[in-house]
Design a protein around this motif. Structure first.
Motif, PDB file in Angstrom:
ATOM      1  N   ALA A 193       0.822  -1.214   0.000  1.00 18.03           N
ATOM      2  CA  ALA A 193       0.000   0.000   0.000  1.00 18.03           C
ATOM      3  C   ALA A 193       0.858   1.268   0.000  1.00 18.03           C
ATOM      4  N   HIS A 194       1.878   1.303   0.872  1.00 18.05           N
ATOM      5  CA  HIS A 194       2.672   2.521   1.041  1.00 18.05           C
ATOM      6  C   HIS A 194       3.686   2.717  -0.083  1.00 18.05           C
ATOM      7  N   GLU A 213      -4.576   4.728   1.322  1.00 15.47           N
ATOM      8  CA  GLU A 213      -3.474   3.816   1.623  1.00 15.47           C
ATOM      9  C   GLU A 213      -3.918   2.713   2.575  1.00 15.47           C
ATOM     10  N   ALA A 269       0.764   3.758  -3.233  1.00 13.35           N
ATOM     11  CA  ALA A 269       0.785   5.210  -3.001  1.00 13.35           C
ATOM     12  C   ALA A 269       1.880   5.921  -3.790  1.00 13.35           C
TER      13      ALA A 269
END
Length: 532
Positions: free
Chosen positions: A366-367, A384, A371
């Motif tokens: 996610a990060h 996120e 993102a």
């Protein structure tokens, strides 16, 4: 009350308690910092306990005890390697990572390099290493619950793996880092208590004389060389390959910890660099005492338990020892209670570790990937966290499928493969980034992909995957060599490719190096978000 009924009650009690913690944590998780790093609110002691809970996995409790029971001296090498590895993490990585990053390993690497290729490489590596580590925990779950609940069929063990995976996903999706950390703290206390109890009872049986215990273990095992090197590595049948495998294993264990994603993210959960150092020192103390316990538990199992020929992995040695030593001191009922208690603790161990691993890999996806690579830094914190929760579902499903496939492998051995992958790809990039001012994007990408891919290729064409009775694919054979652990080739190759990629590229950002050097050594600016 049978051991199966008692074990089921203890399982359900622990699961209910940890789900309560997870529900509480979900109410406290409002921002990305809460989800990824627990709001950076944990003290050095709390984080040290969580590090111990994260690190003392099913491999530590079930796998190493089984290896010592079956192989003696060579099995204890796993304990030594796992412990010594923390010196590398303490001296070279812990404080510097805490000062330099934000949520993931890629934050450190991307600070002075082109962020998209570096974050992509780091994200891919994190997910692959985590899945290999998850694989070991799933195998441990199948073996443990199968023994305690009397499940002997392959399909029954497969459903056990599915159940563990489902619980793991719930912990991560709803609790985030805060819930996962508290589950790990509770688990560390329970595991240390359970292991200490068995250790004291085994030593008491032999009048607290370790020499008497070792002699009894050697006599009961029928292996004259149980207390000497060569029980697993370097046997006459293996020849020189066994000795090379032993060196390869040692490299992977000692260097792998400092590159493990689920360990690295623990350094971000404390408020200061001082707390990061404290947490590692507490972790080393807890882990060191625990591995001394595994020595007594492993040889105690060799002395008191007849490990069935069907359990070639040795994964059930510790629970069977709990049953035997409990019955010896407290009668059959006492053995039943101790078996159920230790089984519930080991089950807690598996749940806590798989939650940490799933959190590390889903956070990285996610990060780092979503993102910063896919959305080019335009994603909101809420987006996120939503993506992290969805990716936890997907990664959990993959781990469940592979865990079903790998039943029968020793879990300590499987974890050693994850260590080799981490040491081959992640560690060269981390150390070069922290200590070599010339290091650049090309070097980081070459180190991560080169080390990771070479390790995967070596494992794919080894007896681990095909060509042996304990292979993942038992009925197929495409292995090209006899080396079980890739570390001796892939780790030096990762460092070499990182150096080569750097010197062949002209990229160099002197200002960013100066900034990361000051930040990593002093902590100045560590509270600011890393923006790329």
């Amino acid at each position: 009350m049978t051991s199966h009924t008692l074990a089921t009650i203890l399982f359900l009690t622990f699961v209910a308690g940890t789900l309560g913690i997870t529900f509480w944590a979900s109410r406290q998780t409002k921002t990305a910092a809460d989800y990824y790093a627990g709001g950076r609110s944990f003290s050095g002691l709390q984080n040290g306990l969580a590090i111990g809970g994260d690190y003392m996995s099913a491999a530590s409790f079930l796998g190493i005890a089984g290896l010592i029971a079956l192989s003696g001296y060579d099995g204890f090498l796993y304990s030594i390697g796992f412990l010594v590895a923390w010196l590398v993490a303490l001296l070279l990585v812990a404080e510097l990572m805490r000062n330099s990053g934000k949520f993931t390993m890629a934050d450190v690497l991307a600070f002075r390099m082109s962020p998209r290729p570096v974050r992509t490489a780091a994200g891919v590596s994190t997910i692959i290493v985590s899945i290999f580590y998850l694989l070991a925990q799933m195998v441990g779950a199948g073996a443990l619950v199968g023994l305690l609940l009397g499940i002997t069929s392959e399909s029954g063990k497969a459903w056990t793996v599915v159940g563990v995976g489902a619980l793991m996903i719930v912990y991560v999706v709803f609790g985030g880092m805060k819930g996962t950390t508290w589950v790990q703290i509770v688990k560390a206390v329970l595991l240390m208590g359970g292991a200490a109890l068995i250790t004291v009872l085994v030593l008491a049986k032999y009048n607290f004389n370790l020499s008497t215990l070792l002699g009894a273990a050697q006599e009961a095992s029928g292996k004259p060389g149980l207390l000497s090197p060569g029980g697993k590595y370097g046997t006459d049948a293996q020849g020189w390959v066994g000795k090379v495998d032993l060196i390869s294993l040692g490299l992977a264990l000692v260097l792998g910890t400092a590159g493990l994603p689920h360990i690295l993210i623990r350094f971000y959960t404390v408020p200061t660099a001082k707390d990061a150092r404290k947490s590692v020192l507490w972790g080393i103390g807890i882990i060191g005492v625990f591995y001394l316990f595994t020595l007594v538990i492993g040889f105690g199992a060799a002395a008191l338990v007849k490990i069935p020929k069907t359990d070639t992995s040795g994964n059930t040695a510790a629970p069977q020892l709990a049953n035997a030593i409990g019955a010896n001191f407290f009668g059959e009922t006492g053995g039943t209670i101790l078996l159920a208690l230790i089984g519930a603790v080991a089950f807690a161990t598996i749940l806590a570790v798989v939650a940490g691993l799933t959190l590390a890999s889903s956070s990285s996806f996610a990060h780092d990937l979503y993102a910063h690579v896919f959305r080019r830094g335009q994603a909101t914190e809420r987006q996120e966290v939503v993506v992290a929760r969805i990716s936890a579902l997907v990664i959990g499903a993959i781990a469940i499928a592979l865990g079903i496939l790998a039943q029968g492998q020793n879990v300590a051995f499987l974890v050693a493969l994850a260590f080799a992958l981490a040491a081959s790809g992640n560690l060269p990039a981390i150390l070069y980034s922290l200590f070599w001012k010339r290091f650049n994007t090309t070097g980081a990408v070459c180190a991560i992909y080169g080390g990771l891919i070479s390790a995967l290729v070596i494992v794919f064409f080894s007896p681990v995957v095909s060509g042996a009775k304990t292979s993942l694919f038992k009925t197929s054979d495409w292995h090209l060599h006899e080396l079980s652990n890739p570390g001796i080739i892939s780790i030096p190759l990762g460092f070499l490719l990182g150096w080569l990629g750097t010197v062949l590229s002209k990229e160099y950002n002197a200002d960013k190096w100066s900034e990361i050097e000051v930040r990593s050594l002093t902590g100045v600016g560590a509270e600011q978000a890393v923006k790329h």
